[in-house]
Motif scaffolding. Structure first.
Motif, mmCIF file in Angstrom:
data_model
loop_
_atom_site.group_PDB
_atom_site.id
_atom_site.type_symbol
_atom_site.label_atom_id
_atom_site.label_comp_id
_atom_site.label_asym_id
_atom_site.label_seq_id
_atom_site.Cartn_x
_atom_site.Cartn_y
_atom_site.Cartn_z
ATOM 1 N N VAL A 14 0.854 -1.179 0.000
ATOM 2 C CA VAL A 14 0.000 0.000 0.000
ATOM 3 C C VAL A 14 0.892 1.231 0.000
ATOM 4 N N ILE A 15 0.624 2.135 -0.924
ATOM 5 C CA ILE A 15 1.367 3.389 -1.021
ATOM 6 C C ILE A 15 0.355 4.514 -0.937
ATOM 7 N N GLY A 16 0.603 5.482 -0.085
ATOM 8 C CA GLY A 16 -0.270 6.642 0.021
ATOM 9 C C GLY A 16 0.474 7.888 -0.420
ATOM 10 N N SER A 17 -0.207 8.749 -1.160
ATOM 11 C CA SER A 17 0.424 9.970 -1.637
ATOM 12 C C SER A 17 -0.631 11.053 -1.795
ATOM 13 N N ASN A 18 -0.255 12.273 -1.457
ATOM 14 C CA ASN A 18 -1.142 13.410 -1.693
ATOM 15 C C ASN A 18 -0.926 13.989 -3.083
ATOM 16 N N GLU A 19 0.028 13.436 -3.797
ATOM 17 C CA GLU A 19 0.400 13.935 -5.120
ATOM 18 C C GLU A 19 -0.126 12.992 -6.191
ATOM 19 N N SER A 20 -0.630 13.544 -7.291
ATOM 20 C CA SER A 20 -1.059 12.707 -8.410
ATOM 21 C C SER A 20 0.185 12.135 -9.092
ATOM 22 N N PHE A 21 -0.014 11.135 -9.920
ATOM 23 C CA PHE A 21 1.133 10.534 -10.609
ATOM 24 C C PHE A 21 1.912 11.572 -11.402
ATOM 25 N N SER A 22 1.225 12.520 -12.002
ATOM 26 C CA SER A 22 1.924 13.540 -12.801
ATOM 27 C C SER A 22 2.834 14.407 -11.937
ATOM 28 N N GLY A 23 2.560 14.505 -10.658
ATOM 29 C CA GLY A 23 3.388 15.296 -9.751
ATOM 30 C C GLY A 23 4.540 14.528 -9.136
ATOM 31 N N TRP A 24 4.619 13.231 -9.382
ATOM 32 C CA TRP A 24 5.688 12.422 -8.798
ATOM 33 C C TRP A 24 7.063 12.819 -9.318
ATOM 34 N N THR A 25 7.113 13.512 -10.445
ATOM 35 C CA THR A 25 8.412 13.928 -10.984
ATOM 36 C C THR A 25 9.077 14.977 -10.095
ATOM 37 N N LYS A 26 8.337 15.552 -9.163
ATOM 38 C CA LYS A 26 8.940 16.470 -8.184
ATOM 39 C C LYS A 26 9.829 15.691 -7.214
ATOM 40 N N THR A 27 9.420 14.473 -6.904
ATOM 41 C CA THR A 27 10.175 13.625 -5.974
ATOM 42 C C THR A 27 11.196 12.773 -6.714
ATOM 43 N N PHE A 28 10.738 12.128 -7.773
ATOM 44 C CA PHE A 28 11.606 11.278 -8.583
ATOM 45 C C PHE A 28 11.956 12.073 -9.843
ATOM 46 N N THR A 29 13.040 12.812 -9.791
ATOM 47 C CA THR A 29 13.344 13.787 -10.838
ATOM 48 C C THR A 29 13.784 13.175 -12.167
ATOM 49 N N ASP A 30 14.198 11.941 -12.163
ATOM 50 C CA ASP A 30 14.538 11.263 -13.415
ATOM 51 C C ASP A 30 13.243 10.714 -14.012
ATOM 52 N N PRO A 31 12.819 11.212 -15.166
ATOM 53 C CA PRO A 31 11.538 10.788 -15.753
ATOM 54 C C PRO A 31 11.433 9.276 -15.978
ATOM 55 N N ARG A 32 12.528 8.649 -16.374
ATOM 56 C CA ARG A 32 12.488 7.194 -16.608
ATOM 57 C C ARG A 32 12.307 6.440 -15.296
ATOM 58 N N LEU A 33 13.004 6.880 -14.247
ATOM 59 C CA LEU A 33 12.857 6.251 -12.937
ATOM 60 C C LEU A 33 11.427 6.420 -12.437
ATOM 61 N N CYS A 34 10.885 7.605 -12.601
ATOM 62 C CA CYS A 34 9.512 7.876 -12.177
ATOM 63 C C CYS A 34 8.528 6.963 -12.905
ATOM 64 N N ALA A 35 8.725 6.795 -14.195
ATOM 65 C CA ALA A 35 7.846 5.923 -14.987
ATOM 66 C C ALA A 35 7.950 4.471 -14.533
ATOM 67 N N VAL A 36 9.155 4.026 -14.242
ATOM 68 C CA VAL A 36 9.358 2.644 -13.788
ATOM 69 C C VAL A 36 8.673 2.417 -12.441
ATOM 70 N N ILE A 37 8.821 3.367 -11.536
ATOM 71 C CA ILE A 37 8.202 3.239 -10.211
ATOM 72 C C ILE A 37 6.680 3.192 -10.339
ATOM 73 N N ALA A 38 6.113 4.123 -11.098
ATOM 74 C CA ALA A 38 4.655 4.144 -11.283
ATOM 75 C C ALA A 38 4.178 2.860 -11.959
ATOM 76 N N ASP A 39 4.935 2.388 -12.944
ATOM 77 C CA ASP A 39 4.580 1.156 -13.649
ATOM 78 C C ASP A 39 4.580 -0.031 -12.698
ATOM 79 N N ARG A 40 5.607 -0.157 -11.896
ATOM 80 C CA ARG A 40 5.731 -1.279 -10.958
ATOM 81 C C ARG A 40 4.604 -1.248 -9.918
ATOM 82 N N LEU A 41 4.287 -0.059 -9.415
ATOM 83 C CA LEU A 41 3.277 0.043 -8.367
ATOM 84 C C LEU A 41 1.856 -0.165 -8.888
#
Length: 70
Positions: A14-41
């Protein structure tokens, strides 16, 4: 990410976030890493959007405002 991969093979994650997926790039600044994390989850998962504001954020802001007034 290996920890999450191993965990999801055995039990729920279970992952909780106040940020939408499009805002995750603020935390995970590498776009490819962000995409991989979102894909895996999200693979085989359920996304539940509550549409509510964060209770913790509201409490923290109210507490900070009280400190300024005092």
């Amino acid at each position: 990410m290996a920890v999450t991969a191993l965990r999801e093979e055995k039990n729920s994650v279970v992952i909780g976030s106040n940020e939408s997926f499009s805002g995750w790039t603020k935390t995970f600044t590498d776009p490819r890493l962000c995409a991989v994390i979102a894909d895996r989850l999200t693979f085989g998962g359920h996304i539940i959007e509550t549409g509510t504001d964060s209770y913790r954020l509201a409490t923290t802001c109210a507490h900070a405002e009280q400190q300024v007034v005092m």
